[in-house]
Design a protein around this motif. Structure first.
Motif, PDB file in Angstrom:
ATOM      1  N   TYR A   1       0.817  -1.220   0.000  1.00 35.01           N
ATOM      2  CA  TYR A   1       0.000   0.000   0.000  1.00 35.01           C
ATOM      3  C   TYR A   1       0.851   1.270   0.000  1.00 35.01           C
ATOM      4  O   TYR A   1       0.427   2.313  -0.509  1.00 35.01           O
ATOM      5  N   ARG A   2       2.064   1.202   0.561  1.00 35.14           N
ATOM      6  CA  ARG A   2       2.911   2.395   0.590  1.00 35.14           C
ATOM      7  C   ARG A   2       3.306   2.831  -0.826  1.00 35.14           C
ATOM      8  O   ARG A   2       3.460   4.021  -1.102  1.00 35.14           O
ATOM      9  N   VAL A   3       3.465   1.875  -1.722  1.00 33.18           N
ATOM     10  CA  VAL A   3       3.782   2.203  -3.119  1.00 33.18           C
ATOM     11  C   VAL A   3       2.571   2.837  -3.788  1.00 33.18           C
ATOM     12  O   VAL A   3       2.680   3.836  -4.503  1.00 33.18           O
ATOM     13  N   ARG A   4       1.397   2.275  -3.551  1.00 33.55           N
ATOM     14  CA  ARG A   4       0.168   2.851  -4.127  1.00 33.55           C
ATOM     15  C   ARG A   4      -0.073   4.245  -3.562  1.00 33.55           C
ATOM     16  O   ARG A   4      -0.528   5.147  -4.275  1.00 33.55           O
ATOM     17  N   LYS A   5       0.221   4.441  -2.294  1.00 32.39           N
ATOM     18  CA  LYS A   5       0.077   5.770  -1.679  1.00 32.39           C
ATOM     19  C   LYS A   5       1.021   6.769  -2.350  1.00 32.39           C
ATOM     20  O   LYS A   5       0.645   7.929  -2.606  1.00 32.39           O
ATOM     21  N   ALA A   6       2.249   6.360  -2.653  1.00 30.70           N
ATOM     22  CA  ALA A   6       3.191   7.231  -3.359  1.00 30.70           C
ATOM     23  C   ALA A   6       2.661   7.587  -4.739  1.00 30.70           C
ATOM     24  O   ALA A   6       2.831   8.719  -5.215  1.00 30.70           O
ATOM     25  N   CYS A   7       1.988   6.637  -5.402  1.00 34.51           N
ATOM     26  CA  CYS A   7       1.377   6.918  -6.707  1.00 34.51           C
ATOM     27  C   CYS A   7       0.273   7.966  -6.574  1.00 34.51           C
ATOM     28  O   CYS A   7       0.138   8.855  -7.415  1.00 34.51           O
ATOM     29  N   ALA A   8      -0.526   7.842  -5.503  1.00 36.19           N
ATOM     30  CA  ALA A   8      -1.586   8.826  -5.273  1.00 36.19           C
ATOM     31  C   ALA A   8      -0.998  10.214  -5.031  1.00 36.19           C
ATOM     32  O   ALA A   8      -1.545  11.227  -5.485  1.00 36.19           O
ATOM     33  N   GLU A   9       0.108  10.280  -4.321  1.00 35.06           N
ATOM     34  CA  GLU A   9       0.743  11.566  -4.009  1.00 35.06           C
ATOM     35  C   GLU A   9       1.394  12.213  -5.226  1.00 35.06           C
ATOM     36  O   GLU A   9       1.561  13.430  -5.271  1.00 35.06           O
ATOM     37  N   SER A  10       1.770  11.406  -6.225  1.00 36.69           N
ATOM     38  CA  SER A  10       2.484  11.944  -7.384  1.00 36.69           C
ATOM     39  C   SER A  10       1.648  12.005  -8.647  1.00 36.69           C
ATOM     40  O   SER A  10       2.124  12.456  -9.686  1.00 36.69           O
ATOM     41  N   ILE A  11       0.385  11.572  -8.599  1.00 35.43           N
ATOM     42  CA  ILE A  11      -0.408  11.469  -9.821  1.00 35.43           C
ATOM     43  C   ILE A  11      -0.692  12.830 -10.450  1.00 35.43           C
ATOM     44  O   ILE A  11      -0.817  12.948 -11.679  1.00 35.43           O
ATOM     45  N   VAL A  12      -0.778  13.868  -9.650  1.00 40.60           N
ATOM     46  CA  VAL A  12      -1.011  15.206 -10.213  1.00 40.60           C
ATOM     47  C   VAL A  12       0.194  15.656 -11.033  1.00 40.60           C
ATOM     48  O   VAL A  12       0.044  16.203 -12.137  1.00 40.60           O
ATOM     49  N   GLN A  13       1.410  15.413 -10.520  1.00 42.84           N
ATOM     50  CA  GLN A  13       2.608  15.766 -11.272  1.00 42.84           C
ATOM     51  C   GLN A  13       2.688  14.967 -12.576  1.00 42.84           C
ATOM     52  O   GLN A  13       3.053  15.511 -13.617  1.00 42.84           O
ATOM     53  N   VAL A  14       2.322  13.700 -12.512  1.00 41.67           N
ATOM     54  CA  VAL A  14       2.321  12.880 -13.726  1.00 41.67           C
ATOM     55  C   VAL A  14       1.309  13.428 -14.726  1.00 41.67           C
ATOM     56  O   VAL A  14       1.588  13.560 -15.925  1.00 41.67           O
ATOM     57  N   SER A  15       0.126  13.761 -14.255  1.00 42.11           N
ATOM     58  CA  SER A  15      -0.924  14.282 -15.134  1.00 42.11           C
ATOM     59  C   SER A  15      -0.495  15.590 -15.804  1.00 42.11           C
ATOM     60  O   SER A  15      -0.739  15.802 -16.995  1.00 42.11           O
ATOM     61  N   ASN A  16       0.158  16.448 -15.046  1.00 39.62           N
ATOM     62  CA  ASN A  16       0.550  17.758 -15.583  1.00 39.62           C
ATOM     63  C   ASN A  16       1.601  17.669 -16.684  1.00 39.62           C
ATOM     64  O   ASN A  16       1.687  18.567 -17.530  1.00 39.62           O
ATOM     65  N   VAL A  17       2.421  16.607 -16.685  1.00 39.88           N
ATOM     66  CA  VAL A  17       3.468  16.505 -17.707  1.00 39.88           C
ATOM     67  C   VAL A  17       3.011  15.678 -18.909  1.00 39.88           C
ATOM     68  O   VAL A  17       3.722  15.612 -19.912  1.00 39.88           O
ATOM     69  N   LEU A  18       1.827  15.074 -18.824  1.00 38.43           N
ATOM     70  CA  LEU A  18       1.315  14.299 -19.950  1.00 38.43           C
ATOM     71  C   LEU A  18       0.614  15.214 -20.955  1.00 38.43           C
ATOM     72  O   LEU A  18       0.078  16.264 -20.581  1.00 38.43           O
ATOM     73  N   PRO A  19       0.574  14.837 -22.225  1.00 44.78           N
ATOM     74  CA  PRO A  19      -0.223  15.594 -23.200  1.00 44.78           C
ATOM     75  C   PRO A  19      -1.685  15.608 -22.775  1.00 44.78           C
ATOM     76  O   PRO A  19      -2.177  14.665 -22.133  1.00 44.78           O
ATOM     77  N   ALA A  20      -2.401  16.675 -23.126  1.00 46.78           N
ATOM     78  CA  ALA A  20      -3.786  16.834 -22.671  1.00 46.78           C
ATOM     79  C   ALA A  20      -4.660  15.651 -23.053  1.00 46.78           C
ATOM     80  O   ALA A  20      -5.500  15.193 -22.266  1.00 46.78           O
ATOM     81  N   GLU A  21      -4.461  15.117 -24.276  1.00 51.07           N
ATOM     82  CA  GLU A  21      -5.315  14.020 -24.720  1.00 51.07           C
ATOM     83  C   GLU A  21      -5.029  12.706 -24.002  1.00 51.07           C
ATOM     84  O   GLU A  21      -5.823  11.761 -24.050  1.00 51.07           O
ATOM     85  N   THR A  22      -3.883  12.620 -23.315  1.00 52.89           N
ATOM     86  CA  THR A  22      -3.516  11.386 -22.611  1.00 52.89           C
ATOM     87  C   THR A  22      -3.952  11.408 -21.149  1.00 52.89           C
ATOM     88  O   THR A  22      -4.056  10.358 -20.504  1.00 52.89           O
TER      89      THR A  22
END
Length: 723
Positions: free
Chosen positions: A271-292
């Protein structure tokens, strides 16, 4: 932790008669850890006074300190060693004139000046400064590499931060050979998970520094491998650093290699890995192309419904920011996410701490969510109840957060909605406790701007009430209002300004607190820009009074206002001049920013001349108080040369002030390049006969009893509180 037992005062004393280098060489190898620590902290400063030939002697001591028994000594050594190389490099570059600094260097060079240069983003080329290439690449980098493997996490963290300072000054071939190779060796430490975590963190921090080519070739495959590491802590580190690497790697590698690795991590067994994904998902979303970005919605939904309450909580804290990141997507924002966000305002988990954190996260991201759904039919109506619940929260931190963003909401919503749904909250927050009221006042100009002119007028009394009912000791509130004045002046007609804002500004430019006065100075130019004869006349009268005041602090204020008026940055650094759009009545293009600035300066110069304020400034060149003469020099130096040449008296005053050694010394050390004077330097100055002038100046200032309190504020302004 440094512990010294059975030490006497004599053991801790330091011989101040020694020069910096001999003193460092002596005490950096002391048996007393505290003495070693003190001198390690001074290492980069000492470098400035050492010739290149003597650096080897310093570096030999550094190599011994690398294995110091006290981790705190090693920690600060890791911080200082990169500065040794960079300080020496900057010093050599300035001497060789390989670049033009934004400000001429002081003599002698100061650490503050060089750190400001490095912070400004300048780049040194090691290939043009060949003697220093071995210092950086063959001494500093290997030393940092060994400290990255230190047993202490504090030392490793310090070494990591230091290493990230080097890429801008190193050519790509050397980056790959010396820096990237070092990091990859850490991430390949099969028998040490701590080093693999350190290497993974550095891959994320250094991705932008090493560039796209090296990132695609080495960094991407390495972090993908680390995302499948058998140790969950390494996988967690990979999840937290993937976004930084996606930003550099490019769309192809992100979609084909990095995003699949991230998706696998969101489904990790730990769960600690999944929690890290939740904490970083906004940064991942911001660097992805809009359509992705829409592809992340199912992943985020799964995190919101995760079996672990810690993962669900982390996802909820990121929900508002994630919704905001989807605003540019071609797909409408899923209603399920908006409903989850609305529920956050009234969530009740039976844990007060958890509830408070979620309420605060909801309030913090509320304007961004409103902006994201503003184009959706009924978007505000869906969020209105959520907004009202947050405004009525018993937690002042939630109300404070909303008060700081109320003007942002006013800029997003239609004027009618602002009037119906935000205005009563605006008034409510103005009557709230000070922490909440501060937020409203910081954005009051932007909020009032969206209201109808007639409605704005009714809130002018709010500003005067702050000064009439507030405590004289509450200078921070006055400072906040003073910062808003230039923008407020633009919103009201001259008649309203004369009765409300003008008296306020006149009081503030003579305020007892330096920070308040400085903020108010910028409003004077905005007043003069109204071209109202009564306002101009009153301003000229008040400035003339300040120029002839018996208190030196008022005379300094007069010169400060004059300097702001003819400054090139405008009257308010937070509100630069705007270039007007072409009107239908005129086909001529708008004036450029440079032309506007020049016209404004000429207009203000004419005001100073016509109001006989320029001659008043000239007279102050002979002021008996050095603070006034220094400010006088600053003013005349700020005058453009073409305007300065129009006044022989002003030109002569400038030449005379530049011959004043005491004024020039103060200007260089206190205003241009502020540094802390060392006691032994002050003693040396007195021994050479410089102390008499200082004592004379201090005596003059002490004799000005009327300005005693203001003088104290001028020399030591209170800190500005930030929220």
């Amino acid at each position: 932790m440094i512990e010294e037992t059975s030490l006497r005062f004599e053991d801790l004393s330091i011989d101040d008669t020694l020069e910096p280098l001999p003193r460092f060489l002596l005490y950096s190898t002391s048996q007393i850890a505290l003495q070693r620590l003190v001198h390690v902290k001074q290492l980069s400063d000492i470098t400035l006074g050492v010739e290149y030939e003597d650096l080897n002697e310093v570096l030999e001591v550094v190599k011994k300190l690398e294995t110091d028994e006290e981790y705190v000594v090693r920690q600060h050594l890791a911080e200082q060693v990169v500065k040794v190389g960079l300080f020496a490099l900057v010093k050599a570059a300035l001497a060789a004139e390989t670049f033009t600094p934004p400000e001429p260097p002081p003599v002698p060079l100061t650490p503050a000046y060089i750190e400001a240069l490095l912070a400004s983003g300048i780049k040194m080329d090691l290939h043009t400064l060949q003697p220093y290439r071995p210092l950086i690449l063959e001494t500093c980098v290997p030393l940092l590499g060994r400290m990255l493997s230190d047993s202490s996490p504090e030392v490793r963290a310090s070494a990591s931060e230091s290493l990230t300072m080097l890429p801008p000054h190193i050519a790509p071939p050397d980056l790959g050979q010396h820096i990237l190779t070092l990091i990859l060796s850490l991430s390949h430490s099969d028998d040490n998970e701590e080093l693999r975590m350190t290497g993974c963190g550095l891959l994320g921090k250094m991705a932008k520094g090493v560039g796209r080519d090296l990132c695609r070739q080495f960094v991407v495959p390495e972090v993908v491998s680390l995302a499948e590491d058998p140790v969950f802590r390494v996988r967690k580190s990979a999840a937290l650093n993937l976004a930084s690497i996606c930003e550099v790697a490019g769309e192809e590698d992100t979609k084909g290699r990095l995003l699949p690795a991230y998706i696998r991590l969101t489904k990790d067994d730990m769960y600690r890995v999944r929690k890290a994904c939740a904490e970083s998902i906004v940064q991942v979303s911001n660097v992805l192309p809009a359509e992705t970005r829409k592809d992340l919605v199912p992943l985020f939904q799964s995190l919101l419904d995760d079996s672990s309450k810690f993962v669900r909580h982390a996802a909820l804290c990121q929900l508002g920011r994630f919704i905001a990141s989807l605003a540019d997507s071609t797909e409408p924002i899923p209603s399920s996410l908006i409903e989850k966000f609305i529920e956050m305002s009234s969530v009740n988990t039976a844990d007060d701490s958890t509830d408070a954190e979620l309420h605060h996260a909801c309030a913090f991201s509320f304007p961004a969510v409103v902006l994201a759904v503003s184009k959706t039919d009924g978007g505000w109506e869906m969020l209105k109840q959520c907004f009202n619940e947050l405004c009525e929260s018993k937690d002042f931190a939630v109300r404070r957060t909303l008060s700081h963003s109320l003007h942002c909401l006013a800029g997003i919503l239609p004027p009618e909605t602002v009037k119906d749904d935000l205005l009563h909250v605006f008034e409510q927050f103005l009557r709230d406790e000070e922490n909440v009221r501060v937020g409203v006042l910081k954005g009051i100009a932007k909020f009032l701007k969206v209201l109808e002119p007639g409605m704005r007028e009714s809130y002018l009394h709010t500003l005067t009430e702050i000064f009439e009912t507030g405590s004289p000791l509450n200078w921070r509130m006055r400072h906040i209002v003073a910062l808003q004045l230039p923008s407020l002046i633009l919103l009201f007609p001259a008649a309203s300004i004369r009765t409300s804002l003008l008296p306020l500004i006149i009081n503030l430019i003579s305020d007892a607190v330096c920070e308040v006065r400085i903020a108010a100075f910028h409003a004077v130019g905005s007043l003069l820009a109204k071209d109202d004869k009564k306002i101009t006349s009153e301003i000229a009268k008040q400035l003339s009074t300040l120029a002839s005041a018996t208190t030196y602090c008022d005379r300094v204020s007069f010169l400060s206002v004059c300097t702001v008026l003819i400054g090139r940055d405008g009257w308010d650094e937070e509100h630069p001049l705007e270039i007007p759009s072409p009107t239908t009545e005129s086909s001529s293009p708008p004036a450029s920013l440079e032309d506007q600035t020049k016209s404004r300066i000429e207009k203000m110069y004419s005001f100073l001349v016509s109001s006989k304020l320029l001659p008043s400034a000239v007279k102050l060149k002979n002021d008996r108080t050095s603070n006034v003469r220094v400010k006088c020099l600053v003013f005349f130096r700020a005058l453009p040369s073409d305007l300065l040449s129009k006044s022989k008296e002003a030109l002569a005053a400038l030449e005379e002030l530049e011959k004043d050694d005491f004024v020039m010394k103060t200007l260089n050390k206190v205003i241009l390049y502020p540094i802390k004077e060392k006691k032994n330097e002050e003693d040396k100055d007195k021994e050479e006969g410089g102390g008499g002038r200082v004592e004379e100046e201090e005596k003059i200032q002490d004799e000005e009893e009327d300005g005693k309190d203001k003088a104290t504020e001028e020399e030591t302004p209170p800190p500005v509180e930030t929220t």
